[in-house]
Design a protein around this motif. Structure first.
Motif, PDB file in Angstrom:
ATOM      1  N   ALA A 488       4.327   4.098   6.721  1.00 36.38           N
ATOM      2  CA  ALA A 488       4.137   4.816   5.592  1.00 36.38           C
ATOM      3  C   ALA A 488       5.673   4.475   4.682  1.00 36.38           C
ATOM      4  CB  ALA A 488       3.559   6.337   5.643  1.00 36.38           C
ATOM      5  N   PHE A 489       6.672   4.611   5.618  1.00 34.37           N
ATOM      6  CA  PHE A 489       7.941   4.490   5.076  1.00 34.37           C
ATOM      7  C   PHE A 489       8.080   2.871   4.590  1.00 34.37           C
ATOM      8  CE2 PHE A 489      10.279   7.830   7.471  1.00 34.37           C
ATOM      9  CZ  PHE A 489       9.718   8.924   7.099  1.00 34.37           C
ATOM     10  N   PHE A 490       7.580   1.943   5.409  1.00 32.38           N
ATOM     11  CA  PHE A 490       7.653   0.662   5.304  1.00 32.38           C
ATOM     12  C   PHE A 490       6.943   0.204   3.797  1.00 32.38           C
ATOM     13  CE2 PHE A 490       8.382  -0.503   9.918  1.00 32.38           C
ATOM     14  CZ  PHE A 490       9.503   0.016   9.951  1.00 32.38           C
ATOM     15  N   LEU A 491       5.826   0.703   3.729  1.00 29.65           N
ATOM     16  CA  LEU A 491       5.049   0.615   2.533  1.00 29.65           C
ATOM     17  C   LEU A 491       5.906   1.094   1.103  1.00 29.65           C
ATOM     18  CD1 LEU A 491       1.624   1.738   4.018  1.00 29.65           C
ATOM     19  CD2 LEU A 491       2.080  -0.702   2.791  1.00 29.65           C
ATOM     20  N   LEU A 492       6.425   2.205   1.292  1.00 32.68           N
ATOM     21  CA  LEU A 492       7.522   2.826   0.164  1.00 32.68           C
ATOM     22  C   LEU A 492       8.578   1.417  -0.240  1.00 32.68           C
ATOM     23  CD1 LEU A 492       7.967   6.428   0.437  1.00 32.68           C
ATOM     24  CD2 LEU A 492       6.000   5.257  -0.376  1.00 32.68           C
ATOM     25  N   GLU A 493       9.109   0.927   1.025  1.00 31.22           N
ATOM     26  CA  GLU A 493      10.084   0.051   0.796  1.00 31.22           C
ATOM     27  C   GLU A 493       9.229  -1.176  -0.099  1.00 31.22           C
ATOM     28  OE1 GLU A 493      11.515  -0.871   4.554  1.00 31.22           O
ATOM     29  OE2 GLU A 493      13.263   0.735   4.363  1.00 31.22           O
ATOM     30  N   GLU A 494       8.174  -1.562   0.359  1.00 30.29           N
ATOM     31  CA  GLU A 494       7.819  -2.799  -0.137  1.00 30.29           C
ATOM     32  C   GLU A 494       7.010  -2.795  -1.589  1.00 30.29           C
ATOM     33  OE1 GLU A 494       5.395  -4.307   2.939  1.00 30.29           O
ATOM     34  OE2 GLU A 494       6.634  -3.473   4.385  1.00 30.29           O
ATOM     35  N   GLY A 495       6.803  -1.304  -2.289  1.00 33.26           N
ATOM     36  CA  GLY A 495       6.439  -1.218  -3.449  1.00 33.26           C
ATOM     37  C   GLY A 495       5.384  -0.252  -3.536  1.00 33.26           C
ATOM     38  N   ALA A 496       5.011   0.629  -2.590  1.00 32.15           N
ATOM     39  CA  ALA A 496       4.025   1.511  -2.769  1.00 32.15           C
ATOM     40  C   ALA A 496       4.755   2.838  -3.082  1.00 32.15           C
ATOM     41  CB  ALA A 496       3.339   1.793  -1.488  1.00 32.15           C
ATOM     42  N   THR A 497       4.072   3.974  -3.619  1.00 29.59           N
ATOM     43  CA  THR A 497       4.622   5.217  -3.941  1.00 29.59           C
ATOM     44  C   THR A 497       3.865   6.168  -3.017  1.00 29.59           C
ATOM     45  OG1 THR A 497       2.671   5.713  -5.391  1.00 29.59           O
ATOM     46  CG2 THR A 497       4.641   4.712  -6.228  1.00 29.59           C
ATOM     47  N   PRO A 498       4.601   7.343  -2.815  1.00 28.46           N
ATOM     48  CA  PRO A 498       3.838   8.576  -1.936  1.00 28.46           C
ATOM     49  C   PRO A 498       2.358   8.584  -2.439  1.00 28.46           C
ATOM     50  CG  PRO A 498       6.121   9.110  -2.415  1.00 28.46           C
ATOM     51  CD  PRO A 498       5.825   7.980  -2.920  1.00 28.46           C
ATOM     52  N   GLU A 499       2.431   8.818  -3.795  1.00 28.60           N
ATOM     53  CA  GLU A 499       1.022   9.165  -4.257  1.00 28.60           C
ATOM     54  C   GLU A 499      -0.094   7.966  -4.018  1.00 28.60           C
ATOM     55  OE1 GLU A 499       3.714   9.074  -5.814  1.00 28.60           O
ATOM     56  OE2 GLU A 499       3.967  10.601  -7.170  1.00 28.60           O
ATOM     57  N   LEU A 500       0.384   6.880  -4.106  1.00 26.37           N
ATOM     58  CA  LEU A 500      -0.642   5.716  -3.572  1.00 26.37           C
ATOM     59  C   LEU A 500      -0.966   5.771  -2.068  1.00 26.37           C
ATOM     60  CD1 LEU A 500      -1.836   2.670  -4.466  1.00 26.37           C
ATOM     61  CD2 LEU A 500      -0.089   2.010  -2.625  1.00 26.37           C
ATOM     62  N   VAL A 501      -0.026   5.765  -1.283  1.00 23.68           N
ATOM     63  CA  VAL A 501      -0.335   5.974   0.281  1.00 23.68           C
ATOM     64  C   VAL A 501      -1.081   7.128   0.350  1.00 23.68           C
ATOM     65  CG1 VAL A 501       0.862   6.145   2.592  1.00 23.68           C
ATOM     66  CG2 VAL A 501       1.722   4.819   0.846  1.00 23.68           C
ATOM     67  N   ASP A 502      -0.912   8.582  -0.013  1.00 20.21           N
ATOM     68  CA  ASP A 502      -1.524   9.739   0.349  1.00 20.21           C
ATOM     69  C   ASP A 502      -3.025   9.442  -0.382  1.00 20.21           C
ATOM     70  OD1 ASP A 502       0.529  10.671   1.531  1.00 20.21           O
ATOM     71  OD2 ASP A 502       0.934  12.150   0.103  1.00 20.21           O
ATOM     72  N   ARG A 503      -3.103   8.979  -1.453  1.00 18.73           N
ATOM     73  CA  ARG A 503      -4.377   8.861  -2.117  1.00 18.73           C
ATOM     74  C   ARG A 503      -5.207   7.958  -1.249  1.00 18.73           C
ATOM     75  NH1 ARG A 503      -3.742   5.925  -6.898  1.00 18.73           N
ATOM     76  NH2 ARG A 503      -2.544   7.684  -7.382  1.00 18.73           N
ATOM     77  N   ALA A 504      -4.985   7.003  -0.430  1.00 20.55           N
ATOM     78  CA  ALA A 504      -5.795   6.253   0.324  1.00 20.55           C
ATOM     79  C   ALA A 504      -5.995   6.650   1.614  1.00 20.55           C
ATOM     80  CB  ALA A 504      -4.954   4.947   0.748  1.00 20.55           C
ATOM     81  N   LEU A 505      -5.081   7.477   2.032  1.00 18.43           N
ATOM     82  CA  LEU A 505      -5.495   8.279   3.421  1.00 18.43           C
ATOM     83  C   LEU A 505      -6.224   9.447   2.858  1.00 18.43           C
ATOM     84  CD1 LEU A 505      -1.753   8.165   4.691  1.00 18.43           C
ATOM     85  CD2 LEU A 505      -4.111   7.094   5.774  1.00 18.43           C
ATOM     86  N   GLU A 506      -6.230  10.124   1.837  1.00 17.06           N
ATOM     87  CA  GLU A 506      -7.073  11.397   1.452  1.00 17.06           C
ATOM     88  C   GLU A 506      -8.689  11.027   1.173  1.00 17.06           C
ATOM     89  OE1 GLU A 506      -4.720  13.644  -1.175  1.00 17.06           O
ATOM     90  OE2 GLU A 506      -3.198  13.863   0.169  1.00 17.06           O
ATOM     91  N   GLU A 507      -8.652   9.809   0.345  1.00 11.97           N
ATOM     92  CA  GLU A 507      -9.891   9.129   0.330  1.00 11.97           C
ATOM     93  C   GLU A 507     -10.833   8.605   1.789  1.00 11.97           C
ATOM     94  OE1 GLU A 507      -9.975   6.427  -3.013  1.00 11.97           O
ATOM     95  OE2 GLU A 507      -9.067   7.787  -4.469  1.00 11.97           O
ATOM     96  N   PHE A 508      -9.809   8.229   2.796  1.00  9.73           N
ATOM     97  CA  PHE A 508     -10.404   7.952   3.753  1.00  9.73           C
ATOM     98  C   PHE A 508     -11.193   9.234   4.565  1.00  9.73           C
ATOM     99  CE2 PHE A 508      -9.664   7.592   8.325  1.00  9.73           C
ATOM    100  CZ  PHE A 508     -10.225   6.499   8.827  1.00  9.73           C
ATOM    101  N   GLY A 509     -10.171  10.601   4.030  1.00  9.43           N
ATOM    102  CA  GLY A 509     -11.031  11.655   4.677  1.00  9.43           C
ATOM    103  C   GLY A 509      -9.943  12.807   5.324  1.00  9.43           C
ATOM    104  N   PHE A 510      -8.690  12.276   5.415  1.00  7.73           N
ATOM    105  CA  PHE A 510      -7.557  13.020   5.821  1.00  7.73           C
ATOM    106  C   PHE A 510      -7.510  14.131   4.815  1.00  7.73           C
ATOM    107  CE2 PHE A 510      -5.940   9.605   8.247  1.00  7.73           C
ATOM    108  CZ  PHE A 510      -5.670  10.319   9.463  1.00  7.73           C
ATOM    109  N   ALA A 511      -7.229  15.611   5.017  1.00  7.74           N
ATOM    110  CA  ALA A 511      -6.985  16.471   4.187  1.00  7.74           C
ATOM    111  C   ALA A 511      -5.854  16.318   3.365  1.00  7.74           C
ATOM    112  CB  ALA A 511      -7.040  17.871   5.052  1.00  7.74           C
ATOM    113  N   MET A 512      -4.719  15.879   4.033  1.00  2.00           N
ATOM    114  CA  MET A 512      -3.782  15.542   3.251  1.00  2.00           C
ATOM    115  C   MET A 512      -2.917  14.070   3.839  1.00  2.00           C
ATOM    116  SD  MET A 512      -1.198  19.074   3.426  1.00  2.00           S
ATOM    117  CE  MET A 512      -1.337  20.184   2.789  1.00  2.00           C
TER     118      MET A 512
END
Ligand SMILES: CC/C=C/CC(=O)SCCNC(=O)CCNC(=O)[C@H](O)C(C)(C)COP(=O)(O)OP(=O)(O)OC[C@H]1O[C@@H](n2cnc3c(N)ncnc32)[C@H](O)[C@@H]1OP(=O)(O)O
Length: 719
Positions: A488-512
């Motif tokens: 998750a940290f590496f993805l931020l370094e490469e261009g992602a935002t916390p919102e993008l990473v969290d959205r992907a995981l929450e749409e997968f089904g994680f509560a957070m």
């Protein structure tokens, strides 16, 4: 099967026989069809009672049959035939009447339950709906709102609540079958016109659309992508809006889509996995069925911070005598008040008296001298824990089990501080400890089977799902979490935002998502661990060593936020911003986005577009890869152990079955191919290098998850 006899001269008694829960297997359904026919055709029989052997009415359809071709008489016509009978049929409900078992009872003309019985339609928890008429009969019997509640949650109700709702006609404290036979004699010959639920009109609340829209919205919000709760609402809506026959058609249609779904497979796998972890084993060969636990009458907790308080509450709620020790006086006073409050609130919720007298408090470790088992729950600091284990070893009576609630530290090292290392195990609770269901019971190299058996049994008594695991850094759950967080940290370094990473995981089904969880639990927790590991020193955050540490890629992003005092919710700022320290609503933070841009510029990183698929593959596949390492190392006995840990302790969506089950659904070859792809792109990330066991499983044709243990065993025998 079902056994038939004639009792009291004129009552046909049908007893379901299929231990342990009298599930409605093909043989039982055959038995019911045959015995009902017999009872209805025998002139001397004037009424019928259906019951189950060994104090349980029926645990529903036989879930193990779902994977086969389901031969034998189908439930729907079988239940219709009972309802259409011209002799009164009474269900005698002891133990449980669940799923198809309750649907069978709803087809009967009367239901008599023992006061200790539990009733429910838990199909939704298996990714299904009550498709033997349950969605059509229950709303007709108890009304739409109550039926929606029972069917969409799958909750079990007590006999008292069932009586209040109108699900049963009578509750007895006496022998249920005797009461049912007596009742059957009293209603023999009476008209059954008003007793066939399928003929009742479904009560239609005036605000029908608003009611269903509201429930649907609630269900979609809490289901996080699970399809069964949605189908349950649609089926009950059919009961409220269509004639019975058409409602049944709709129920059948909806069930057909659920029955073959991956979600149903995942949820049914979880059902059996949850039970399988109770049959634990250790690499030494010690097992659940050969290791006898010792009774625990008195337990002690050392350290009354957040974890210790929760553990003390959970212990007291089991009815044990508990000694709670905290050496800092102020903390002890605060803890006493907090624990009493937690016990009172819990007791109020459960409608029982609070176990306040079960706990005694002390500022002196000597107070644990006569405890049968002690759980150390002090701060995560090895030096402090070492000292406590040395003291416990000197203070406790011979034979006291000494447990540590560490989340990652070496259980063997702590055991080595004591005179009797065989009495030491880890009991890793999850916060809040009186609420969270998961318990990792960690055996060290010298832990005795009896110590493990005792901790497992105590966990069960505390209402936990306990999983026995081996000793390694982070055990199972936290060990797998590390590469996930790192990605998750590496993805931020490469261009992602916390919102993008969290959205992907929450749409997968994680509560957070990972960043929201990190803000909730506190960024300083991981920072402290990284500092302890020699990874996060301020002077390392610049220059060459900033992004390569200990020979591998490292992201200092979390450390940099902590250096700014951004610890998450508690400071009002972390990966997101909050309206105040302690605030709960995460809002996007422009400061964080600028910080990420500056960070990338400083390190010559060019942001690229990252999609949700990459987020999921990288975060989840490295976690799964670590799971394979854990299996290969023998830290977990099987994939079910890992999956249960993730579903109960880490918010993994249950309808995805746990990480290892998910990997089997995606396809092991695909997981391997993607890991190879990402490892090629990121050779400095060792976690991405596919595990040997994964390669082995793919080479042996990707067997179903139930057969992985054979491959693991073979691998171990060759080592
Ligand atoms: C055509 C499709 C129709 C679907 C309608 C349905 O009926 S779906 C099934 C709905 N029923 C349930 O969801 C109930 C599931 N069972 C339970 O909740 C509990 O087992 C129980 C009945 C409350 C009893 O609990 P207890 O703690 O006493 O025992 P265990 O849970 O440990 O179970 C003992 C063993 O029995 C196995 N088992 C339980 N229910 C079923 C079932 N319906 N079908 C098959 N097997 C069942 C359970 O797996 C245990 O065996 P293990 O070998 O230990 O796994």
């Amino acid at each position: 099967m079902a056994q038939y006899s004639c009792v009291s001269g004129s009552v046909g008694l049908i007893t379901l026989k299929n231990p342990p829960v009298n599930a409605l297997s093909a043989a039982v359904r055959h038995g019911i069809v045959d015995t009902v026919k017999r009872a209805l055709s025998e002139p001397k029989v004037k009424s019928v009672v259906i019951c189950g052997q060994n104090g349980i009415f029926c645990g529903g359809a036989d879930i193990r049959e779902f994977a086969s071709d389901m031969s034998g008489p189908p439930l729907v016509p079988m239940i219709h035939a009972i309802e259409a009978a011209n002799k009164p049929v009474v269900a005698a409900i002891e133990g449980s009447a669940l799923g198809g078992g309750l649907e069978l009872a709803l087809g009967c003309h009367y239901r008599i339950a023992h006061s200790k019985a539990k009733l429910g339609l838990p199909e939704v928890t298996l990714g299904l709906l009550p498709a033997a008429g349950g969605t059509q009969r229950l709303p007709r019997l108890i009304g739409v709102p109550a039926a929606l509640n029972l069917i969409t949650t799958g909750r079990h109700v007590t006999a008292a609540e069932a009586l209040q709702l109108g699900v049963v006609d009578q509750v007895t404290d006496q022998n249920t079958v005797d009461a049912a036979v007596k009742f059957a004699l009293s209603v023999a010959g009476q008209s059954l016109d008003a007793r066939r639920i399928s003929t009742y009109p479904c009560p239609r609340p005036s605000d029908l659309d608003a009611l269903f829209d509201g429930v649907m919205q609630k269900v979609r919000q809490s289901a996080r992508g699970a399809i069964a709760p949605v189908a349950c609402v649609q089926a009950v809506r059919a009961a409220a809006t269509l004639p019975y026959t058409q409602g049944m058609e709709r129920e059948k249609e909806l069930m057909a889509t659920l029955f073959t779904s991956g979600q149903a497979r995942a949820l049914q796998y979880c059902f059996f996995a949850q039970r399988a972890v109770g049959r634990w084993s250790m690499p030494s060969g010690a097992r659940w069925d050969t290791s006898k636990p010792r009774p625990v009458h008195k337990a002690a907790v050392i350290g009354l911070g957040t974890m210790g308080r929760g553990i003390a509450v959970a212990l007291a709620q089991t009815g044990l005598s508990v000694v709670a020790v905290e050496t800092q006086e102020k903390q002890l006073m605060e803890a006493k008040q907090a624990v009493s409050g937690m016990l009172e609130r819990g007791a109020k919720r459960r409608g029982v008296a609070p176990a306040l007298d079960g706990i005694s408090y002390s500022g002196n470790i000597q107070a644990v001298a006569d405890a049968d088992l002690v759980i150390e729950a002090v701060f995560e600091d090895m030096t402090l824990k070492e000292k406590i284990f040395q003291q416990l070893s000197a203070v406790c009576k011979p034979g006291t089990f000494l447990c540590t609630n560490t989340s990652a530290l070496d259980v063997d090292h702590l055991a080595s501080q004591t005179r009797n290392p065989e009495l030491v195990v880890g009991m890793h609770f999850f916060a809040p400890a009186h609420v969270m269901k998961l318990l990792e019971v960690v055996y060290g190299t010298r832990s005795s089977p009896q110590a493990v058996a005792t901790a497992m049994q105590l966990g069960k008594k505390m209402g936990k799902v306990s999983v026995a695991v081996g000793n390694c850094r982070g055990f199972v759950g936290n060990r797998m979490l590390k590469p996930y967080l790192e990605q998750a940290f590496f993805l931020l370094e490469e261009g992602a935002t916390p919102e993008l990473v969290d959205r992907a995981l929450e749409e997968f089904g994680f509560a957070m998502g990972v960043f929201r969880v990190s803000d909730l639990s506190g960024l300083d927790v991981g920072w402290k661990v990284r500092k302890g590991d020699g990874l996060a020193e301020p002077e390392m955050a610049t220059g060459q060593s900033a992004r390569i540490r200990q020979g591998r890629r490292y992201s200092p992003l979390g450390d940099l936020l902590c250096e700014q005092g951004r610890y998450g919710q508690k400071t009002g700022q972390g990966w997101y911003q909050y309206d105040k320290p302690g605030g709960r609503v995460a809002r996007s933070d422009p400061w964080l986005h600028s910080f990420l841009e500056e960070y990338r510029a400083r390190h010559g990183l060019v942001a690229r577009r990252i999609d949700q698929q990459e987020v999921l593959e990288r975060c989840l596949y490295v976690l799964i890869n670590e799971g394979f390492h854990i299996l290969e190392d023998g830290i977990a006995a099987g994939p079910e152990d890992i999956d249960v840990i993730y579903v109960f302790g880490y918010g993994w969506p249950r309808h995805r079955g746990g990480p290892m089950f998910y990997a089997s659904m995606v396809g092991l070859a695909k997981v391997l191919e993607r890991l190879e792809h990402y490892h090629q792109a990121h050779p400095d990330v060792p976690y991405m290098q596919p595990c040997n066991l994964l390669r082995r499983l793919v080479a042996s044709g990707s067997p179903p998850i139930q057969r992985w243990r054979e491959v693991i065993k073979k691998l171990h025998s060759q080592l």
